[in-house]
Design an enzyme around this catalytic site. Structure first.
Site, PDB file in Angstrom:
ATOM      1  N   HIS A 159     -22.334 -15.724  -6.952  1.00 34.05           N
ATOM      2  CA  HIS A 159     -21.586 -15.029  -8.009  1.00 34.05           C
ATOM      3  C   HIS A 159     -20.107 -15.377  -7.880  1.00 34.05           C
ATOM      4  O   HIS A 159     -19.536 -15.328  -6.792  1.00 34.05           O
ATOM      5  CB  HIS A 159     -21.812 -13.526  -7.877  1.00 34.05           C
ATOM      6  CG  HIS A 159     -20.942 -12.723  -8.787  1.00 34.05           C
ATOM      7  ND1 HIS A 159     -20.779 -13.042 -10.110  1.00 34.05           N
ATOM      8  CD2 HIS A 159     -20.162 -11.636  -8.552  1.00 34.05           C
ATOM      9  CE1 HIS A 159     -19.944 -12.174 -10.664  1.00 34.05           C
ATOM     10  NE2 HIS A 159     -19.555 -11.327  -9.735  1.00 34.05           N
TER      11      HIS A 159
ATOM     12  N   CYS B 277     -23.021  -7.313 -11.886  1.00 41.51           N
ATOM     13  CA  CYS B 277     -22.940  -8.747 -11.524  1.00 41.51           C
ATOM     14  C   CYS B 277     -24.215  -9.256 -10.874  1.00 41.51           C
ATOM     15  O   CYS B 277     -24.438 -10.468 -10.793  1.00 41.51           O
ATOM     16  CB  CYS B 277     -21.753  -8.978 -10.598  1.00 41.51           C
ATOM     17  SG  CYS B 277     -20.211  -8.435 -11.329  1.00 41.51           S
TER      18      CYS B 277
ATOM     19  N   ASN C  26     -14.553 -14.149 -13.591  1.00 39.78           N
ATOM     20  CA  ASN C  26     -15.782 -13.435 -13.224  1.00 39.78           C
ATOM     21  C   ASN C  26     -16.519 -13.049 -14.509  1.00 39.78           C
ATOM     22  O   ASN C  26     -16.062 -12.177 -15.241  1.00 39.78           O
ATOM     23  CB  ASN C  26     -15.383 -12.196 -12.408  1.00 39.78           C
ATOM     24  CG  ASN C  26     -16.580 -11.372 -11.974  1.00 39.78           C
ATOM     25  OD1 ASN C  26     -17.698 -11.566 -12.452  1.00 39.78           O
ATOM     26  ND2 ASN C  26     -16.337 -10.430 -11.072  1.00 39.78           N
TER      27      ASN C  26
HETATM   28  C1  LIG Z   1      -9.176  -7.552  -6.975  1.00 40.27           C
HETATM   29  C2  LIG Z   1      -8.703  -8.489  -5.886  1.00 40.27           C
HETATM   30  C3  LIG Z   1      -8.552  -9.896  -6.441  1.00 40.27           C
HETATM   31  C4  LIG Z   1      -7.329  -8.030  -5.403  1.00 40.27           C
HETATM   32  O1  LIG Z   1      -6.891  -8.882  -4.356  1.00 40.27           O
HETATM   33  P1  LIG Z   1      -6.272  -8.220  -3.032  1.00 40.27           P
HETATM   34  O2  LIG Z   1      -5.842  -9.338  -2.185  1.00 40.27           O
HETATM   35  O3  LIG Z   1      -7.288  -7.257  -2.489  1.00 40.27           O
HETATM   36  O4  LIG Z   1      -5.024  -7.498  -3.597  1.00 40.27           O
HETATM   37  P2  LIG Z   1      -4.608  -5.959  -3.464  1.00 40.27           P
HETATM   38  O5  LIG Z   1      -5.519  -5.115  -4.299  1.00 40.27           O
HETATM   39  O6  LIG Z   1      -4.453  -5.638  -1.999  1.00 40.27           O
HETATM   40  O7  LIG Z   1      -3.205  -6.002  -4.129  1.00 40.27           O
HETATM   41  C5  LIG Z   1      -2.100  -6.654  -3.499  1.00 40.27           C
HETATM   42  C6  LIG Z   1      -0.888  -6.433  -4.348  1.00 40.27           C
HETATM   43  O8  LIG Z   1      -1.012  -7.186  -5.564  1.00 40.27           O
HETATM   44  C7  LIG Z   1      -0.806  -6.329  -6.684  1.00 40.27           C
HETATM   45  N1  LIG Z   1      -1.599  -6.822  -7.789  1.00 40.27           N
HETATM   46  C8  LIG Z   1      -2.848  -6.434  -8.160  1.00 40.27           C
HETATM   47  N2  LIG Z   1      -3.225  -7.123  -9.230  1.00 40.27           N
HETATM   48  C9  LIG Z   1      -2.221  -7.969  -9.541  1.00 40.27           C
HETATM   49  C10 LIG Z   1      -2.040  -8.922 -10.537  1.00 40.27           C
HETATM   50  N3  LIG Z   1      -2.965  -9.187 -11.464  1.00 40.27           N
HETATM   51  N4  LIG Z   1      -0.886  -9.626 -10.543  1.00 40.27           N
HETATM   52  C11 LIG Z   1       0.062  -9.401  -9.653  1.00 40.27           C
HETATM   53  N5  LIG Z   1      -0.053  -8.490  -8.673  1.00 40.27           N
HETATM   54  C12 LIG Z   1      -1.191  -7.787  -8.622  1.00 40.27           C
HETATM   55  C13 LIG Z   1      -1.213  -4.975  -6.198  1.00 40.27           C
HETATM   56  O9  LIG Z   1      -0.620  -3.957  -6.989  1.00 40.27           O
HETATM   57  C14 LIG Z   1      -0.708  -4.989  -4.789  1.00 40.27           C
HETATM   58  O10 LIG Z   1       0.669  -4.701  -4.808  1.00 40.27           O
HETATM   59  P3  LIG Z   1       1.364  -3.850  -3.634  1.00 40.27           P
HETATM   60  O11 LIG Z   1       1.111  -4.645  -2.387  1.00 40.27           O
HETATM   61  O12 LIG Z   1       2.785  -3.801  -4.062  1.00 40.27           O
HETATM   62  O13 LIG Z   1       0.654  -2.534  -3.636  1.00 40.27           O
HETATM   63  C15 LIG Z   1      -9.696  -8.505  -4.703  1.00 40.27           C
HETATM   64  O14 LIG Z   1      -9.644  -7.266  -4.040  1.00 40.27           O
HETATM   65  C16 LIG Z   1     -11.107  -8.747  -5.126  1.00 40.27           C
HETATM   66  O15 LIG Z   1     -11.459  -9.855  -5.531  1.00 40.27           O
HETATM   67  N6  LIG Z   1     -11.997  -7.743  -4.994  1.00 40.27           N
HETATM   68  C17 LIG Z   1     -13.387  -7.871  -5.313  1.00 40.27           C
HETATM   69  C18 LIG Z   1     -13.583  -8.145  -6.758  1.00 40.27           C
HETATM   70  C19 LIG Z   1     -15.008  -8.152  -7.081  1.00 40.27           C
HETATM   71  O16 LIG Z   1     -15.760  -8.801  -6.429  1.00 40.27           O
HETATM   72  N7  LIG Z   1     -15.309  -7.417  -8.127  1.00 40.27           N
HETATM   73  C20 LIG Z   1     -16.503  -7.163  -8.676  1.00 40.27           C
HETATM   74  C21 LIG Z   1     -17.679  -7.693  -8.141  1.00 40.27           C
HETATM   75  S1  LIG Z   1     -18.297  -8.347  -9.515  1.00 40.27           S
END
Ligand SMILES: CC(C)(COP(=O)(O)OP(=O)(O)OC[C@H]1O[C@@H](n2cnc3c(N)ncnc32)[C@H](O)[C@@H]1OP(=O)(O)O)[C@@H](O)C(=O)NCCC(=O)NCCS
Length: 331
Positions: A258, A117, A288
């Site tokens: 980003h 990214c 993204n």
């Molecule tokens: C990926 C991201 C959106 C997840 O959001 P989060 O608030 O951290 O969510 P979590 O990973 O804690 O998951 C919370 C719950 O939602 C669930 N979940 C994950 N993806 C899901 C989806 N698409 N739909 C529904 N539920 C989902 C998880 O399984 C988890 O369930 P649980 O509480 O029963 O275990 C976030 O962590 C993020 O944006 N990370 C950085 C991404 C990034 O910048 N990536 C690359 C850089 S380019």
């Protein structure tokens, strides 16, 4: 403190997004997710997905042509093509040589940057150096990803987040009026390499039928690890780039960050003490798009008149590696 004189400046911007739009509600039919989860946790509502047969280099060449047009230049004017991508047409050769071929550019250096990214900010930083030392005059820098083909469409923790697209800028020598790249800084921390990775398909883990069955050739991410470090490092890199430019956050007219997660951007805004209104946001429309996200958002904001000539703009990006960076530009 006065700003250093820019050595290169953006002469034109361009972008391209595939026509097909996939809404969050479409994804509800594929994986156990919901429109509300995706939009509330990330800010994403839609993403563009490439058509069958459409290649990464097609997206990149379309964005490149559009940037060349905006700059009033043709492919024959280019001295170098740099493509930030981790989803090129083939593992070898680079995506950049296919772009070179499609644009009909001369025998010039054309190469890819693998910084996920952060690929566009890396490319911009490298191009600035080549223009500063006089080796190149016009450099096409493209960020492009066709991530839909390297996602595991059974993994709801990744497949809902990403989209396909391309953005580009043509850089040329600064003209001494203060406009251009004032500072640009890049960083990596390999200790977090496994937090966002395509584990299979390289020399460490050549692909086997079992590996393909287990989607080892697709994107794997520990989202929370990346989230925390993204807020911290995007903020610190932005402050370093601003300091190098002799500026404070308050001097910025726009931030083009980003577009990975609206919550990440909001927290970076808070750390920089800037209102979210100062940020160009389009995550809702594209998801993204990795290295393409900054140049797509930049191009949209330039074309619709939000970003104007003479304004101060900050770019900041972070992705797999982890690699990150920030640039301060006077447009
Ligand atoms: C990926 C991201 C959106 C997840 O959001 P989060 O608030 O951290 O969510 P979590 O990973 O804690 O998951 C919370 C719950 O939602 C669930 N979940 C994950 N993806 C899901 C989806 N698409 N739909 C529904 N539920 C989902 C998880 O399984 C988890 O369930 P649980 O509480 O029963 O275990 C976030 O962590 C993020 O944006 N990370 C950085 C991404 C990034 O910048 N990536 C690359 C850089 S380019």
């Amino acid at each position: 403190m006065s700003s250093p004189q820019p050595r290169s400046r953006i002469l034109g911007t361009g972008s391209y997004a595939p026509a097909r739009v996939v809404h969050n509600t479409d994804l509800e039919k594929i994986v156990d997710t919901s429109d509300s989860w995706i939009s509330e946790r990330t800010g994403i509502r839609r993403r563009h997905i490439a058509a069958e047969g459409e290649l990464t280099s097609d997206l990149a060449a379309a964005a490149g042509r559009s940037a060349l047009d905006a700059a009033g230049l043709s492919a024959a004017d280019l001295d170098m093509i740099i493509v930030g991508t981790i989803s090129g047409d083939t593992p070898m050769p680079s995506c950049a040589v296919y772009v070179q071929q499609k644009l009909g550019a001369q025998e010039i250096p054309a190469f890819d940057i693998s910084a996920a990214c952060a690929g566009f900010v890396y490319g911009l930083t490298i191009a600035d150096q080549f223009i500063a030392n006089g080796v190149a005059r016009h450099v096409l820098v493209i960020g492009v990803e066709l991530l839909s083909r390297i996602l595991n469409w059974k993994d709801r923790t990744t497949c809902v987040l990403f989209g396909d697209g391309a953005g580009a800028v043509v850089l040329g020598p600064a003209s001494g009026d203060g406009r251009g790249i004032i500072s640009t800084r890049i960083f990596s921390d390999g200790t977090l390499a496994n937090s966002l990775v395509i584990p299979g398909g390289g020399t460490a883990e050549p692909l086997t039928p079992e590996g393909i069955e287990q989607s080892r050739n697709k994107v794997h991410m520990v989202g929370q690890d990346i989230f925390k470090v993204a807020v911290k490092n995007l903020s610190s890199a932005s402050l370093i780039a601003l300091d190098t430019a002799g500026m404070a956050a308050g001097d910025l007219d726009w931030v083009v960050a980003h577009q990975a997660n609206l919550r990440i951007i909001s927290q970076v805004a808070a750390r920089l003490s800037l209102p979210l209104e100062r940020f160009v946001l389009n995550i809702e429309e594209y998801g993204n798009t990795s290295s393409a996200s900054i140049p797509i958002a930049l191009d949209e904001a330039v074309r619709d008149g939000r970003i104007k000539s003479g304004q101060n703009v900050l770019f900041c990006a972070l992705g797999a590696g982890i690699s990150w960076g920030a640039s301060v530009i006077r447009m």
